[in-house]
Design a protein around this motif. Structure first.
Motif, PDB file in Angstrom:
ATOM      1  N   SER A 347     -11.756   0.248  12.737  1.00  0.00           N
ATOM      2  CA  SER A 347     -12.396  -0.178  11.162  1.00  0.00           C
ATOM      3  C   SER A 347     -10.436  -1.152  11.182  1.00  0.00           C
ATOM      4  O   SER A 347      -9.343  -0.697  11.040  1.00  0.00           O
ATOM      5  CB  SER A 347     -12.217   0.907   9.980  1.00  0.00           C
ATOM      6  N   SER A 348     -11.010  -2.197   9.648  1.00  0.00           N
ATOM      7  CA  SER A 348      -9.725  -2.573   9.858  1.00  0.00           C
ATOM      8  C   SER A 348      -9.292  -2.218   8.408  1.00  0.00           C
ATOM      9  O   SER A 348      -9.878  -1.626   7.398  1.00  0.00           O
ATOM     10  CB  SER A 348     -10.287  -4.254   9.208  1.00  0.00           C
ATOM     11  N   VAL A 349      -8.144  -2.172   8.503  1.00  0.00           N
ATOM     12  CA  VAL A 349      -6.932  -1.372   7.525  1.00  0.00           C
ATOM     13  C   VAL A 349      -5.641  -2.290   7.078  1.00  0.00           C
ATOM     14  O   VAL A 349      -5.388  -3.401   7.655  1.00  0.00           O
ATOM     15  CB  VAL A 349      -6.985   0.056   7.968  1.00  0.00           C
ATOM     16  N   VAL A 350      -5.052  -1.376   5.956  1.00  0.00           N
ATOM     17  CA  VAL A 350      -4.487  -1.919   5.644  1.00  0.00           C
ATOM     18  C   VAL A 350      -2.843  -1.153   5.247  1.00  0.00           C
ATOM     19  O   VAL A 350      -3.498  -0.467   4.978  1.00  0.00           O
ATOM     20  CB  VAL A 350      -3.796  -3.175   4.168  1.00  0.00           C
ATOM     21  N   ALA A 351      -1.761  -1.238   6.497  1.00  0.00           N
ATOM     22  CA  ALA A 351      -0.719   0.062   5.877  1.00  0.00           C
ATOM     23  C   ALA A 351      -0.222  -0.920   4.870  1.00  0.00           C
ATOM     24  O   ALA A 351       1.052  -1.722   5.333  1.00  0.00           O
ATOM     25  CB  ALA A 351      -0.116   0.153   7.165  1.00  0.00           C
ATOM     26  N   TYR A 352       0.021  -0.041   3.752  1.00  0.00           N
ATOM     27  CA  TYR A 352       0.751  -0.301   2.391  1.00  0.00           C
ATOM     28  C   TYR A 352       2.160   0.729   2.531  1.00  0.00           C
ATOM     29  O   TYR A 352       2.295   1.996   2.140  1.00  0.00           O
ATOM     30  CB  TYR A 352       0.400  -0.429   2.030  1.00  0.00           C
ATOM     31  N   TRP A 353       3.564   0.128   1.769  1.00  0.00           N
ATOM     32  CA  TRP A 353       4.927   1.235   1.200  1.00  0.00           C
ATOM     33  C   TRP A 353       5.413   0.640   1.276  1.00  0.00           C
ATOM     34  O   TRP A 353       5.244  -0.515  -0.028  1.00  0.00           O
ATOM     35  CB  TRP A 353       5.866   1.586   2.602  1.00  0.00           C
ATOM     36  N   ARG A 354       6.218   1.203  -0.175  1.00  0.00           N
ATOM     37  CA  ARG A 354       6.909   1.097  -1.168  1.00  0.00           C
ATOM     38  C   ARG A 354       8.558   0.369  -0.607  1.00  0.00           C
ATOM     39  O   ARG A 354       9.100   1.405   0.352  1.00  0.00           O
ATOM     40  CB  ARG A 354       6.875   2.097  -2.274  1.00  0.00           C
ATOM     41  N   PRO A 355       9.294  -0.589  -1.110  1.00  0.00           N
ATOM     42  CA  PRO A 355       9.952  -1.089  -0.674  1.00  0.00           C
ATOM     43  C   PRO A 355      11.240  -0.245  -0.417  1.00  0.00           C
ATOM     44  O   PRO A 355      11.959   0.001   0.499  1.00  0.00           O
ATOM     45  CB  PRO A 355      10.258  -2.193  -1.363  1.00  0.00           C
ATOM     46  N   GLU A 356      11.531   0.816  -1.617  1.00  0.00           N
ATOM     47  CA  GLU A 356      12.263   1.405  -1.699  1.00  0.00           C
ATOM     48  C   GLU A 356      12.344   3.046  -0.152  1.00  0.00           C
ATOM     49  O   GLU A 356      12.984   3.857  -0.001  1.00  0.00           O
ATOM     50  CB  GLU A 356      12.868   2.189  -2.637  1.00  0.00           C
TER      51      GLU A 356
END
Length: 383
Positions: A347-356
């Protein structure tokens, strides 16, 4: 511990040990604060055990000094140093009972009226009533406690622990981690603990020194080392990290702009070990989250698109490997807390995170990206 050198601080100054053409410990300078629980953490061959043996007097340095407070003990014989060692093998005397094993050092020094001291030590390691047993009648964890009591009864200024829990099974090892920390806190003796086990070092020690190829890569509190590693080695040895190949444009208004995978990201200046040129953009796997599309990424987060290549359910988390469009790979540890859906392989996903939650490390031009591939939980950080 305050500023300056305390009377009982252990200091290693320019310490070097060579075995022929091999340099096991390379110009090491280090201060272990009096009364602290200090861990030397490193892989096999990193020089940690050789360092411990030089502190104990079991190896003579090629160069440098070992000092306890103001006293230079570099050339003193082991029995002349206010130091005791607990080995992985315990080295208990099988023909002596527990009480006599604990009393051995005092008896050799001609100390009388041993019983109250022995009983106090057995109570400290929670072996009250075990004094008449022989070592063969004890479990591995109990034998370890006897070895600890035998060392502590001599009231050493520094207690050295050489992989002391390596022979125990996982359950006993974790139990003894808590016991060692309790005992160290109670007696206030300086403990120097040598281990290759990241969890041991992180859960017990006040301060951890990460060793690699005879040198110290980084020294600090467990949480500081884990959250803000100083080198690629620390980032990948102490827990797991995703390191994206990036280019940094320099600091502006408290943040560093970097380009990776054809996209622009930012990292706070305070979390940048390098801020210009080739860098690694690092994010720990547990700091990443997954969404089905960029539209689901919360405001204030940064993201990379990819495809789930592997998913492993390991109880407290599901561990994903995500192939990114630029050919790299990200590891993501998603907590199984009931708030996030599962993502199927393919499946297509987006991995995301906070800059800090990101950090920047220097990168040699052309150095490849790195990601965690071992299925394991993040290292426990107790402080």
């Amino acid at each position: 511990m305050g500023t300056g050198t305390l009377v009982g601080d252990l200091r290693l100054v320019d310490l070097t040990k060579r075995f022929g053409a091999v340099t096991a410990v390379d110009d090491l300078t280090l201060t272990v604060a009096q009364g602290s629980f200090f861990a030397l953490l490193g892989a096999s061959g990193s020089g940690k055990t050789t360092t411990l043996r030089m502190i104990a007097g079991l190896e003579e340095p090629t160069a440098g000094q070992v000092l306890l407070g103001a006293e230079d003990v570099t050339r003193l014989r082991p029995y002349r140093r206010p130091v005791n060692t607990v080995f992985q093998s315990y080295a208990l005397f099988p023909h002596l009972d527990v009480a006599e094993n604990v009393a051995f050092g005092l008896r050799r020094r001609g100390v009388r009226h041993l019983r109250p001291q022995v009983e106090r030590m057995l109570a400290l390691v929670q072996l009250d009533g075990y004094g008449r047993r022989r070592p063969a009648e004890l479990s591995g964890g109990q034998q370890q406690r006897v070895a600890l009591a035998r060392a502590l009864i001599n009231q050493p200024q520094v207690l050295l622990l050489d992989e002391p829990l390596g022979a125990l099974d996982l359950r006993l090892r974790r139990q003894m981690q808590g016991e060692l920390k309790r005992i160290q806190t109670e007696v206030g003796t300086t403990f120097v603990h040598v281990t290759h086990d990241q969890e041991e070092a992180m859960t017990m020690a006040d301060t951890v020194a990460v060793m690699n190829a005879g040198r110290i890569e980084q020294v600090g509190a467990p949480a500081d080392l884990y959250e803000f590693p100083a080198t690629v080695f620390v980032a990948t040895f102490l827990g797991q990290s995703n390191l994206l190949a990036a280019e940094a444009a320099g600091p502006t208004r408290g943040e560093v702009a970097v380009t990776a995978h054809g996209a622009r990201f930012t990292v706070p200046v305070a979390r940048a070990r390098a801020d210009r040129g080739p860098v690694h953009l690092g994010v720990r796997p547990e700091k990443l989250r997954l969404a089905a599309s960029a539209d689901e990424v919360p405001d204030g987060h940064q993201h990379v698109a990819g495809v789930v290549a592997d998913a492993a359910y390991v109880g407290v988390s599901t561990q994903y490997q995500v192939h990114t469009g630029a050919g790299g790979e990200l590891s993501v540890f998603a907590a199984n807390n009931g708030t996030e859906g599962r993502h199927a392989v393919g499946s297509s996903v987006v991995a995301y995170w906070r800059p800090e939650h990101a950090f920047l490390l220097p990168r040699v031009p052309g150095e490849a990206e790195r990601s965690s591939t071992v299925r394991d939980e993040p290292v426990a950080v107790s402080r």
